[in-house]
Every structure is written in structure tokens, then in C-alpha cells.
Design an enzyme around this catalytic site. Sequence first.
Site, mmCIF file in Angstrom:
data_model
loop_
_atom_site.group_PDB
_atom_site.id
_atom_site.type_symbol
_atom_site.label_atom_id
_atom_site.label_comp_id
_atom_site.label_asym_id
_atom_site.label_seq_id
_atom_site.Cartn_x
_atom_site.Cartn_y
_atom_site.Cartn_z
ATOM 1 N N SER A 111 0.816 -1.212 0.000
ATOM 2 C CA SER A 111 0.000 0.000 0.000
ATOM 3 C C SER A 111 0.855 1.271 0.000
ATOM 4 O O SER A 111 1.929 1.308 0.591
ATOM 5 C CB SER A 111 -0.882 0.007 1.251
ATOM 6 O OG SER A 111 -1.452 1.280 1.466
ATOM 7 N N GLN A 132 0.878 -0.282 -4.770
ATOM 8 C CA GLN A 132 -0.440 0.353 -4.944
ATOM 9 C C GLN A 132 -0.304 1.837 -4.689
ATOM 10 O O GLN A 132 0.358 2.256 -3.746
ATOM 11 C CB GLN A 132 -1.435 -0.265 -3.957
ATOM 12 C CG GLN A 132 -2.807 0.427 -3.932
ATOM 13 C CD GLN A 132 -2.897 1.503 -2.863
ATOM 14 O OE1 GLN A 132 -2.324 1.377 -1.788
ATOM 15 N NE2 GLN A 132 -3.611 2.581 -3.157
ATOM 16 N N TYR A 134 -2.481 5.735 -4.661
ATOM 17 C CA TYR A 134 -3.693 6.551 -4.773
ATOM 18 C C TYR A 134 -3.351 7.811 -5.558
ATOM 19 O O TYR A 134 -2.202 8.255 -5.550
ATOM 20 C CB TYR A 134 -4.158 7.014 -3.384
ATOM 21 C CG TYR A 134 -4.713 5.940 -2.496
ATOM 22 C CD1 TYR A 134 -5.902 5.313 -2.808
ATOM 23 C CD2 TYR A 134 -4.061 5.585 -1.322
ATOM 24 C CE1 TYR A 134 -6.434 4.342 -1.971
ATOM 25 C CE2 TYR A 134 -4.592 4.618 -0.471
ATOM 26 C CZ TYR A 134 -5.778 4.009 -0.811
ATOM 27 O OH TYR A 134 -6.308 3.061 0.016
ATOM 28 N N THR A 160 -5.472 2.646 -7.217
ATOM 29 C CA THR A 160 -6.777 2.505 -6.564
ATOM 30 C C THR A 160 -7.668 3.688 -6.904
ATOM 31 O O THR A 160 -7.293 4.844 -6.668
ATOM 32 C CB THR A 160 -6.587 2.367 -5.042
ATOM 33 O OG1 THR A 160 -5.800 1.198 -4.809
ATOM 34 C CG2 THR A 160 -7.914 2.235 -4.319
ATOM 35 N N LYS A 259 -7.543 -0.599 -9.658
ATOM 36 C CA LYS A 259 -8.154 -1.345 -8.549
ATOM 37 C C LYS A 259 -9.339 -0.553 -8.000
ATOM 38 O O LYS A 259 -9.186 0.626 -7.641
ATOM 39 C CB LYS A 259 -7.116 -1.564 -7.445
ATOM 40 C CG LYS A 259 -7.660 -2.204 -6.183
ATOM 41 C CD LYS A 259 -6.549 -2.486 -5.188
ATOM 42 C CE LYS A 259 -7.042 -3.146 -3.931
ATOM 43 N NZ LYS A 259 -7.797 -2.264 -3.052
ATOM 44 N N HIS A 283 -13.287 -2.199 -2.361
ATOM 45 C CA HIS A 283 -12.386 -1.788 -1.288
ATOM 46 C C HIS A 283 -12.686 -2.572 -0.005
ATOM 47 O O HIS A 283 -12.656 -2.013 1.099
ATOM 48 C CB HIS A 283 -12.507 -0.276 -1.029
ATOM 49 C CG HIS A 283 -11.214 0.373 -0.623
ATOM 50 N ND1 HIS A 283 -10.394 1.021 -1.494
ATOM 51 C CD2 HIS A 283 -10.587 0.447 0.580
ATOM 52 C CE1 HIS A 283 -9.330 1.492 -0.845
ATOM 53 N NE2 HIS A 283 -9.421 1.146 0.419
ATOM 54 N N ARG A 286 -15.379 -1.169 2.386
ATOM 55 C CA ARG A 286 -15.014 -0.109 3.333
ATOM 56 C C ARG A 286 -15.408 1.269 2.841
ATOM 57 O O ARG A 286 -15.194 2.250 3.530
ATOM 58 C CB ARG A 286 -13.492 -0.148 3.582
ATOM 59 C CG ARG A 286 -13.025 -1.444 4.160
ATOM 60 C CD ARG A 286 -11.523 -1.591 4.085
ATOM 61 N NE ARG A 286 -10.798 -0.719 4.979
ATOM 62 C CZ ARG A 286 -10.688 -0.907 6.289
ATOM 63 N NH1 ARG A 286 -11.254 -1.940 6.844
ATOM 64 N NH2 ARG A 286 -9.993 -0.084 7.033
HETATM 65 C C1 FNR Z 1 -7.627 -1.956 2.799
HETATM 66 N N1 FNR Z 1 -7.677 -1.805 1.409
HETATM 67 C C2 FNR Z 1 -6.809 -0.938 0.810
HETATM 68 N N2 FNR Z 1 -6.782 -0.832 -0.561
HETATM 69 C C3 FNR Z 1 -5.896 -0.048 -1.177
HETATM 70 O O1 FNR Z 1 -5.878 0.000 -2.402
HETATM 71 N N3 FNR Z 1 -5.005 0.700 -0.445
HETATM 72 C C4 FNR Z 1 -4.986 0.686 0.903
HETATM 73 O O2 FNR Z 1 -4.175 1.357 1.537
HETATM 74 C C5 FNR Z 1 -5.936 -0.134 1.568
HETATM 75 N N4 FNR Z 1 -5.998 -0.151 2.934
HETATM 76 C C6 FNR Z 1 -6.793 -1.087 3.559
HETATM 77 C C7 FNR Z 1 -6.742 -1.210 4.951
HETATM 78 C C8 FNR Z 1 -7.472 -2.204 5.577
HETATM 79 C C9 FNR Z 1 -7.385 -2.346 7.063
HETATM 80 C C10 FNR Z 1 -8.275 -3.098 4.818
HETATM 81 C C11 FNR Z 1 -9.052 -4.230 5.470
HETATM 82 C C12 FNR Z 1 -8.352 -2.958 3.450
HETATM 83 C C13 FNR Z 1 -8.539 -2.686 0.595
HETATM 84 C C14 FNR Z 1 -7.799 -3.985 0.258
HETATM 85 O O3 FNR Z 1 -6.743 -3.746 -0.626
HETATM 86 C C15 FNR Z 1 -8.735 -5.004 -0.408
HETATM 87 O O4 FNR Z 1 -9.394 -4.405 -1.493
HETATM 88 C C16 FNR Z 1 -9.756 -5.594 0.560
HETATM 89 O O5 FNR Z 1 -9.200 -5.781 1.834
HETATM 90 C C17 FNR Z 1 -10.263 -6.933 0.038
HETATM 91 O O6 FNR Z 1 -11.250 -7.449 0.857
HETATM 92 P P1 FNR Z 1 -10.978 -8.582 1.984
HETATM 93 O O7 FNR Z 1 -10.041 -9.614 1.399
HETATM 94 O O8 FNR Z 1 -10.391 -7.877 3.145
HETATM 95 O O9 FNR Z 1 -12.340 -9.104 2.235
#
Ligand code: FNR
Length: 386
Positions: A111, A132, A134, A160, A259, A283, A286
Site C-alpha cells: 500500500s 499500490q 492513490y 486505486t 483497482k 475496497h 469499506r
Molecule cells: C484496505 N484496502 C486498501 N486498498 C488499497 O488500495 N489501499 C490501501 O491502503 C488499503 N488499505 C486497507 C486497509 C485495511 C485495514 C483493509 C481491510 C483494506 C482494501 C484492500 O486492498 C482489499 O481491497 C480488501 O481488503 C479486500 O477485501 P478482503 O479480502 O479484506 O475481504
Amino acid sequence: MGALNLVPASFADYRRLAERRLPRTLFDYADGGAVEEVTLRENVADFEALRLRQRVLRDVSQIDTGIELFGEKLAMPLILAPVGLGGMYAPRAEVQAKRAADAAGIRQCLSTLSICSLEEVSRETGTPPWFQLYMLKDRGVVKAMLEHAWELGVRKLFFTVDLNVLGARYRDVRNGMSGDTGLWGKLRSGVIDYAFHPRWLWQVGVRGRPHDFGNVTRFIPRTSMQNYRTWVGQQVDSSVTWKDIEWLRGEWKGTLVLKGILDPEDAKQGIASGADGLVVSNHGARQLDGVSSTAAMLPRVADATSGAKPLLVDGGVRNGQDLVKALALGASAALIGRPWVFAVAAQGEAGVTRMLRQYRDDMHNALGLTGYVRAVEVDGGALDRG
Ligand code: FNR
């Protein structure tokens, strides 16, 4: 997992172990989703609800879970998803997870907002992870990060696109982690919760040195959690459009994967904008509660893009059976977020290694019993559609 079960096997096992170890605010930050968590539940439930076909009496003695993705060989169609603040969950967690991923023959996508920097992960593990990014308001910072990543040998960029506004996560609000916390909220989330977890405090908070913010530290005036949050808040760019993707395509010579695509129309535009691949993702539920699960959207996106570019998926993938289901729905590979975070929180590198072995064993088993020898041959015929 009961008191006498010593070895975690399932996602639920690692989650429970992580819950015991972590301060509540941190556990909830990873475990929770947006608003009422409807989509969070559906991401998991919709993968679970898919039924595989049991096919027998085929020679499955030479099963191969391996795939090729963006010119690289992976031992199975799985990638560790980018997770911000990963290093809060275990000491230098992103390095530990990368080691486990390397040993398992898969990739980690780091990340932008990781605790361990690209530099540290590359140096400590001998190879750069995938990265990754942003879109930040300050395009100068974006350019600097792209250049830095390229110099370190990164060639796969996951960009992302579903964080143009910040999702509301009620658990974080309740824990005083976001929103208008007041003094009590600050104490609750910043002091009391941590004081009740001395093991975490010592192992991660002190010895794990999660005090700076990896890739973005050099852009934040003085590193503190407060300054970090303010900086992230200021840098979220709600004005990003497809024009910025075109700009990015011009800037980045490596593989570019978008993404956070969920809608078939966006997927078509993503391909047209020059992306080399897409991650069908909400995401991890979230951001916008009430959107469809990724398992529901993946086949529609696959239809719309008719195999033009590799499609990846994440959200709710919890075991090796889900990997076969993801392939059957049209994905080339899947990412997992929470599973690796809880495994590393529970047992460090060894936990992630064990968990990845379980994914591979389960996938092997699922291929054998659905009658497929090679992962790359899995198609819609693996699913029982009634
Ligand atoms: C994320 N995700 C995420 N995605 C991304 O592109 N950059 C990021 O910094 C983050 N940070 C992040 C923090 C936390 C605590 C979580 C749980 C998720 C999203 C992540 O890359 C991914 O898309 C999801 O976690 C996939 O879903 P599952 O496997 O957690 O169900």
C-alpha cells in the site's frame, strides 16, 4: 477456535487470534466495513453461496495451481492486497508478509500507506513488491512516488480508484478513531485501548517501531498519527477523472492495473484508458455500503470486457475453494486483505505462511474434486448453477 485447538486453519481462526492480541480500535479498523456493513457481509456470503460441481473419475494426479499473470509466474492465483497501516498489526508486518508471499511463490502488493516503505520491503526481502498508489492532490508527490518505485525496480502498479471520497466506518466512529472524537474519544482510542494490550504495546508499538508512515513519511511535516491523518485527509482527491488515468498512463511505463472497478461500464472505460488489468473491488466493503458484492459483479464485468485484459477480484475471498470460484466467475486471480492482516497479527510470518499453505492445499483439493488439472483451465463449468 476452542481453547484446545492449537493450530489455526480457517479465516475465522486467525481472526479470533488477532482479536485477542490487538487493541480494539486496530482490530475494528481492519475487521469493519462501511456504515451498516451490509456489503461487507455480502462479499463473504456471495462467495460462500456459490456451489461447485463435484466431478469424478478424471485423472487429476498432476494438479497445477500455478498461473501466469502480467508476465510473472505465481504458484497460485493469489496476491496479498494493499493494506494501509499494515505495520500496526505486527512488527514490520509488511516485511513479514512479503517473506511469506515469496516463500509461497505469490506476490504482495504494498500500500501507499504502509508502515514499511517500498525501500525497506525491497531491501529486507531482496525483491521489490508490487505497488499500490492513490491519486493524491499533490501530483508532484504522485510523480515522485512513481519515480522512486521505478528506481527500486517496481514494474506492477495497482492504482486505486475507489477512494475519491472517504467511506464512513461506524466502528471507527464509535471507537473514537474518526469523526468528532472529543477528549474522551482521543483517550479511548489513543491511550486506554493500547494500555490494555501491553503485549501489543511492547512487541509492535515499541519494538516494531510503527512510528513513521513508510512511503509518505518524507511528505508529512512532522510524523505523528495526527499529522498523518490530516495529511491523508488533505490529499484525498475527489476531482480525479479518466483524464487523470490517461495522464498516469503516460507517466508509468510498467504494468498499470486499476483497482476498485465494480461497474461493467467503468470496466470498459478502464480498458479503453489503457489499463493492463482491472481489480473488481469495492475496497473490501469499506467505502460505499449497499453496493453489490464483488462475487455478484465479477461475471458482469467479465462479460462486458470479454477477456480483453486480466480481471482480478477481491473482497470476501476466504479460502482455496473461493479461488476456484473466482476463476470460474471469470477472474485470473484474487487478492486478500483481511486474511493476511489477521494471520500476521496472530502469528507473524509463520502465520501468513501457514495460511497461504492452507489456501494452496484447499485449492488443490477443489481442483481435484471439480475435475480440473490446471488452474488456468477452470471455467464456468466448475460451478453448479442448478
Ligand atoms: C484496505 N484496502 C486498501 N486498498 C488499497 O488500495 N489501499 C490501501 O491502503 C488499503 N488499505 C486497507 C486497509 C485495511 C485495514 C483493509 C481491510 C483494506 C482494501 C484492500 O486492498 C482489499 O481491497 C480488501 O481488503 C479486500 O477485501 P478482503 O479480502 O479484506 O475481504
